[in-house]
Design a protein around this motif. Structure first.
Motif, PDB file in Angstrom:
ATOM      1  N   THR A 110      51.627  37.969  35.721  1.00  0.00           N
ATOM      2  CA  THR A 110      50.922  38.901  36.392  1.00  0.00           C
ATOM      3  C   THR A 110      51.211  39.136  37.651  1.00  0.00           C
ATOM      4  OG1 THR A 110      49.268  38.594  34.550  1.00  0.00           O
ATOM      5  CG2 THR A 110      48.597  39.663  36.556  1.00  0.00           C
ATOM      6  N   TYR A 130      53.768  44.696  30.084  1.00  0.00           N
ATOM      7  CA  TYR A 130      53.190  44.049  31.301  1.00  0.00           C
ATOM      8  C   TYR A 130      51.589  44.300  31.199  1.00  0.00           C
ATOM      9  CZ  TYR A 130      51.804  43.054  36.117  1.00  0.00           C
ATOM     10  OH  TYR A 130      51.334  42.266  37.083  1.00  0.00           O
ATOM     11  N   VAL A 134      48.533  41.686  30.874  1.00  0.00           N
ATOM     12  CA  VAL A 134      47.368  41.545  31.927  1.00  0.00           C
ATOM     13  C   VAL A 134      46.229  41.760  31.329  1.00  0.00           C
ATOM     14  CG1 VAL A 134      46.736  42.696  33.850  1.00  0.00           C
ATOM     15  CG2 VAL A 134      48.873  42.406  33.868  1.00  0.00           C
TER      16      VAL A 134
END
Length: 187
Positions: A110, A130, A134
């Motif tokens: 992250t 991503y 997260v």
């Protein structure tokens, strides 16, 4: 030189993804394909036998990093069986430690990939991997029945990035300490 077996090709692919995952977290996604391949002792030409593009490697390397992070969370859950708050606090304390600050290659994706992903306007697969990673991390950090996982994650990542950027100064340690204090469980 002869052809490699399917098993050897798969092993090589795993080595490339692992190396890329570490290099991208440590140095950013601008690390070249040639440098990734060199890190595992393979030729640049072999890359395109394994991956469609560098973006495909970035997505796979990011997914691997988030899977590693899931493993760290699972270790905390196991170590603090049935005590979710204690597992969460232990992870926060590790995350905001000198050791994690100083080990970007093995650290949180992250934080390690945030700047590069934000700057990259391109590959949808990379952004999806991503964002999913997260989201999962923030959900794990959320206290049951509360929506504080995003705030907790933002505080942790911000403090870690600032601590890394100011490493070598007293400010670096102060960022980590302040964030640990802000996120510590208060009875």
């Amino acid at each position: 030189m002869g052809r490699v077996s399917k098993a050897q090709a798969q092993e090589n692919r795993e080595r490339v993804v692992a190396a890329a995952s570490r290099l991208f977290r440590e140095q950013g996604t601008d690390v070249s394909v040639a440098d990734v391949m060199k890190a595992v002792g393979l030729t640049h030409g072999g890359f395109y036998k394994q991956f469609a593009s560098k973006e495909a490697l970035v997505a796979e390397a990011a997914a691997r990093a988030f899977t590693e992070q899931e493993g760290i969370r699972a270790q905390q859950d196991d170590a603090h069986a049935g005590r979710r708050g204690a597992a969460r606090q232990a992870l926060i304390d590790w995350y905001l430690s000198d050791e994690h600050r100083d080990a970007a290659a093995d650290g949180c994706p992250t934080a390690g990939l945030a700047v590069d992903i934000a700057r990259d306007g391109g590959d949808a697969a990379v952004h999806r991997v991503y964002a999913d990673g997260v989201r999962d991390f923030a959900e794990w950090l959320a206290v049951e029945g509360e929506e504080d996982g995003l705030v907790c994650l933002a505080t942790m990542v911000g403090a870690l990035l600032l601590a890394r950027a100011t490493h070598g100064s007293s400010l670096s340690d102060a960022f980590l300490h302040a964030a640990r204090q802000a996120l510590s469980v208060r009875d």
